[in-house]
Each structure stands twice: as C-alpha cells, then as structure tokens.
Design a protein around this motif. Structure first.
Motif, mmCIF file in Angstrom:
data_model
loop_
_atom_site.group_PDB
_atom_site.id
_atom_site.type_symbol
_atom_site.label_atom_id
_atom_site.label_comp_id
_atom_site.label_asym_id
_atom_site.label_seq_id
_atom_site.Cartn_x
_atom_site.Cartn_y
_atom_site.Cartn_z
ATOM 1 N N TYR A 135 20.363 11.155 -43.997
ATOM 2 C CA TYR A 135 20.040 9.812 -44.458
ATOM 3 C C TYR A 135 21.320 9.048 -44.771
ATOM 4 N N LYS B 235 12.399 7.344 -55.784
ATOM 5 C CA LYS B 235 10.981 7.715 -55.766
ATOM 6 C C LYS B 235 10.783 9.184 -56.108
ATOM 7 N N GLN B 236 11.668 10.037 -55.571
ATOM 8 C CA GLN B 236 11.524 11.479 -55.735
ATOM 9 C C GLN B 236 11.984 11.973 -57.100
ATOM 10 N N LEU C 6 14.644 6.648 -51.518
ATOM 11 C CA LEU C 6 14.003 7.959 -51.427
ATOM 12 C C LEU C 6 14.258 8.776 -52.689
ATOM 13 N N GLN D 18 19.381 4.433 -46.946
ATOM 14 C CA GLN D 18 18.092 5.104 -46.784
ATOM 15 C C GLN D 18 17.781 6.051 -47.929
ATOM 16 N N VAL D 19 18.817 6.733 -48.426
ATOM 17 C CA VAL D 19 18.572 7.782 -49.405
ATOM 18 C C VAL D 19 18.316 7.229 -50.802
#
Length: 280
Positions: free
Chosen positions: A46, A57-58, A54, A50-51
């Motif tokens: 990523y 959220k994670q 992510l 992009q990361v």
C-alpha cells in the motif's frame, strides 16, 4: 573485515539501529537496503495515501499516528548536530555506505547487486519483507535476523506489543538464521533486558533491537576467526505465545487499559540526540 549488508524498512527505529550498528559498534555494512514501494500489510503493498485510511479504520488514531510518526521520521533526510542521530543519507555520506532502494530484497536485481558487492552475510532487523530464495542461499555465511523476543516466544509482526500486553517483565532479543518460515530459523544467540515501569513501546523496541547488535558482533567475530557458530533449532509448537500478526482492536484497547504507552515526546528527544538507551 567480513562483508555484510543490512536490510530494513525505513523508520526511526531502524535508523537508530543503523546509527548504533555503525557509530557505536563499529560494524560498517557494505550497503544498506531500504525497503521501498509502500507498506506491506496483510500480504499486500500500500502507498502511504492508501494505508492511512486503512490503518485508521483497522487500528484507530492512536496506533496509526504512532506508526506514521515513526515511519516518516526515519525517511527524512536530516542530521542532528552535536553528535545526534544521522539520517540514512547523512550516514551514507559520512561512512561511505551505499544505499540501495528495493521493493524486493530477494528479487533478481537486488540479489545481483549483493552478488556484485560480494556480500558474505545478510542481516535484517525491523524489515517488512519476507526473505526467500535466491537471497537465502546467496551469502556464504547465510542470512540472519535480529528479532525482539526470546524465540520461539512472540514470533510475528510486533513482539514488543505482545510482550507488553502479556505483562512480561523481561524483554528478549534473538539473533537467528533467516528461514522461509517467519521467525523460525535456528537460534544463534539470545539475551534479555529488564522492562522498566517507564518504558514505552518505542523505547523497548529500540533497546531490544540495539541489544541484538552485541549478539551480531560476536557472531561476526566468530565467522572472521573461522569458527562455526553454534546454532540451536527451535520448535515453534512449544511456544506459550505463538505467532501473532498485527494487533487487533480488542488488543489495542486492552493494551491502553493496562496503562501501556506507545511513545512519549521525550522518547523522540532521546532518539534524536542519539542517546545510548542501553547504557547503565
């Protein structure tokens, strides 16, 4: 002197390790391989753009912010005056160490570069890449990794997090042969250090990986004398704490509820000042 290369993912932790390796231990690699092409997460690559969503959220903002700060500070081209921490570029210039950017350490182009430099030992610490053939068989003394735990305990992505989560009062360091299976190669040497109540995740990561440099230096000295190092196979099935990947949200909540801390501003001041965190 034995020719070795060091491979890592750029971060403030791997930068502190590289500074300690070269400037304190006097172990100068033939080159430093810096993992490029974005962050590896859940077997995918990523970009930073992009990361970020992510990770948010994670893992939530706290863990994400810590990782972003640690990663960015390791990639910036800087040099702190008065014997402070040197960025990878500054370290390269001062000690004549070539930097090699690679999104695949085991790929044909990087292996050819290591072969051209006649690398005899390949060392990783805080590296997000899985080392595989043909790199595993390239150096005549093999590939080794420094892992911050007493293997086979706490194999995986963030052993310091898991050790803190489980209330460990001693933090281990293992120098082991790199194998196709993660953190499962033969153990070459191990050491422990006490965990202070004030130690953060960041400090324990830095202390335990820096402690591995002494193990690496002893290993290199054995090889230079022509003495075969003692290697002990490990059985990962005997571990009380088996392999873990990235922390889960429930684990992060538990980690914080226990009073554990990822980092403090004073940690960065000590790191940027290149303080010997294992002194005393």
């Amino acid at each position: 002197m034995l020719r070795f290369a060091y491979g890592c993912t750029p971060s403030v932790m791997s930068l502190y390790f590289a500074n300690t390796l070269v400037r304190r231990a006097g172990l100068t690699p033939s080159c430093i391989l810096l993992s490029s092409g974005g962050l590896r997460f859940q077997k995918k690559r990523y970009t930073p753009a992009q990361v970020l969503p992510l990770f948010l959220k994670q893992f939530g903002a706290r863990f994400t912010g810590y990782n972003v700060l640690a990663g960015l500070s390791g990639a910036l081209p800087f040099s702190i005056p008065n014997s402070g921490l040197m960025g990878f570029q500054a370290l390269s210039r001062a000690y004549g160490i070539p930097l090699v950017l690679s999104d695949d350490f085991s790929g044909e182009a990087t292996v050819a570069e290591l072969r051209r430099r006649e690398v005899e030992l390949f060392v990783t610490c805080m590296c997000d890449q899985l080392i595989r053939e043909p790199l595993l068989s390239l150096p005549r003394h093999g590939c080794v990794n420094i892992h911050p735990s007493l293997l086979p305990e706490f194999r995986g992505v963030d052993s310091i997090f898991q050790a803190m989560l489980h209330g460990e009062r001693e933090i281990g360091t293992t120098l082991h042969r790199t194998a196709a299976r993660i953190d499962a190669g033969d153990v070459l040497a191990q050491s422990t250090l006490p965990r202070a109540d004030t130690d953060t995740h960041m400090l324990l990561t830095l202390k335990s990986t820096a402690a591995g440099i002494a193990l690496l230096k002893q290993h290199v000295e054995l090889l230079e004398r022509g003495q075969p190092p003692t290697a002990r196979p490990i059985d990962v099935n005997t571990a009380r704490h088996p392999y873990r990947s990235w922390p889960e949200r429930a684990e992060l909540r538990r980690f914080q509820a226990q009073g554990n801390v990822f980092w403090r501003a004073s940690d960065f001041r000590r790191v940027l000042g290149f303080e010997d965190l294992n002194a005393g």
